[in-house]
Enzyme design. Structure first.
Site, short mmCIF file in Angstrom:
data_model
loop_
_atom_site.label_atom_id
_atom_site.label_comp_id
_atom_site.label_asym_id
_atom_site.label_seq_id
_atom_site.Cartn_x
_atom_site.Cartn_y
_atom_site.Cartn_z
N ASP A 23 -5.97 -8.03 -1.35
CA ASP A 23 -5.46 -6.87 -2.07
C ASP A 23 -5.46 -7.21 -3.57
O ASP A 23 -5.50 -8.38 -3.95
CB ASP A 23 -4.03 -6.61 -1.54
CG ASP A 23 -3.30 -5.58 -2.36
OD1 ASP A 23 -3.85 -4.49 -2.56
OD2 ASP A 23 -2.17 -5.87 -2.81
N TYR A 24 -5.45 -6.18 -4.41
CA TYR A 24 -5.49 -6.45 -5.86
C TYR A 24 -4.07 -6.44 -6.48
O TYR A 24 -3.52 -7.49 -6.77
CB TYR A 24 -6.41 -5.43 -6.55
CG TYR A 24 -6.58 -5.71 -8.03
CD1 TYR A 24 -7.28 -6.83 -8.46
CD2 TYR A 24 -6.04 -4.86 -9.00
CE1 TYR A 24 -7.43 -7.10 -9.83
CE2 TYR A 24 -6.19 -5.12 -10.35
CZ TYR A 24 -6.88 -6.24 -10.76
OH TYR A 24 -7.01 -6.51 -12.10
N ASP A 25 -3.47 -5.25 -6.59
CA ASP A 25 -2.17 -5.12 -7.28
C ASP A 25 -1.05 -5.78 -6.48
O ASP A 25 -0.83 -5.46 -5.32
CB ASP A 25 -1.82 -3.63 -7.46
CG ASP A 25 -2.83 -2.90 -8.32
OD1 ASP A 25 -2.61 -2.83 -9.53
OD2 ASP A 25 -3.85 -2.42 -7.77
N ASP A 196 0.52 -7.44 -0.37
CA ASP A 196 1.95 -7.44 -0.69
C ASP A 196 2.68 -6.18 -0.25
O ASP A 196 3.90 -6.11 -0.33
CB ASP A 196 2.15 -7.57 -2.21
CG ASP A 196 1.71 -6.31 -2.93
OD1 ASP A 196 0.54 -5.91 -2.74
OD2 ASP A 196 2.52 -5.71 -3.66
#
Ligand code: MG
Length: 242
Positions: A23-25, A196
């Site tokens: 995942d990025y953010d 997250d």
């Protein structure tokens, strides 16, 4: 708290060439109150490039392709829009499901943005061509709950799925999520999956045999947990070592 040694051991045993879904953010980079300026730092790019040389690296994000490619160039594989879009390294993005109807519905909702902005000062909205996001960092609790109610109603009216994230609420294409798309892409191969947020729980639940890593606090179906973005980076560095 040191990084979980079982996690390091398992991650380092992941065969070269295996898919790695990140995942990025909130996972590769810290969460930001302004999602439009969440640029990657030099350290994360360097770690990602090392990983991409060893594994099939996918950035799996809720963002659209135009949004994520503002931060990361096309040398990575992308799963975007919460699993609705797959874009292989250097290739063209493709919807994994028929999205035309929902793209039009998003346009209709987004066309009403001035009305939303007038009634909810501080609100931001994004049209992701298959999702509409209401970004609520600028709203107080009362305005936020009123907007969430309105968005729930819109979800019912449009047949779209409502997703409630950290300070955002989003209308999404129904029937797709990161977990389903990741499962399809890895096709039984050993993999590492990290994230997250609530959307990443779909990935963990649909891929229980993978090395799954939750970044940060909160309930999770993941097999492992790291404390925060910084600790997750330590894991990625350990994995990228030859
Ligand atoms: Mg996230």
């Amino acid at each position: 708290m040191p990084l979980d040694s079982d996690l390091i051991r398992e991650a380092r045993r992941l065969p070269r060439g295996s898919p790695v879904f990140l995942d990025y953010d909130g996972t590769l980079v810290p969460l930001s109150t302004d999602p439009e300026t969440t640029f990657p730092d030099d350290e994360v790019i360097s770690v990602m490039d090392q990983l991409a040389g060893k594994y099939q690296l996918y950035v799996a994000t809720g963002r659209s392709i135009p949004e994520i490619t503002k931060f990361l160039d096309s040398r990575y594989n992308f799963i975007a829009l919460h699993g609705a879009i797959l874009k292989p390294r250097g290739g063209q993005p493709e919807y994994v499901t028929d999205a035309g109807e929902y793209i039009r519905k998003c346009d209709t909702v987004y066309a009403r943005r001035d009305d939303f902005f007038r009634r909810y000062p501080g609100l931001k909205m994004t049209n992701k061509q298959g999702g509409v996001v209401f970004i609520m960092w600028g709203l107080d609790e009362k305005a936020m709950s009123s907007l969430v109610n309105e968005a729930s109603l819109l979800a019912l009216q449009t047949g779209m799925e409502l997703y409630r994230g950290k300070r955002i609420v989003e209308l999404r294409i129904p029937g797709v999520n990161k977990g389903i798309t990741i499962k399809k892409v890895r096709n039984g191969a050993p993999a590492l999956i990290a994230g997250d947020d609530a959307t990443d729980e779909d990935s963990f639940l649909d891929n229980p045999d993978a090395i799954t890593v939750k970044v940060g606090p909160g309930d999770t179906a993941a097999r492992f947990r790291v404390r925060d973005v910084a600790e997750f980076r330590e894991l990625l560095k350990a994995m990228s070592e030859p």
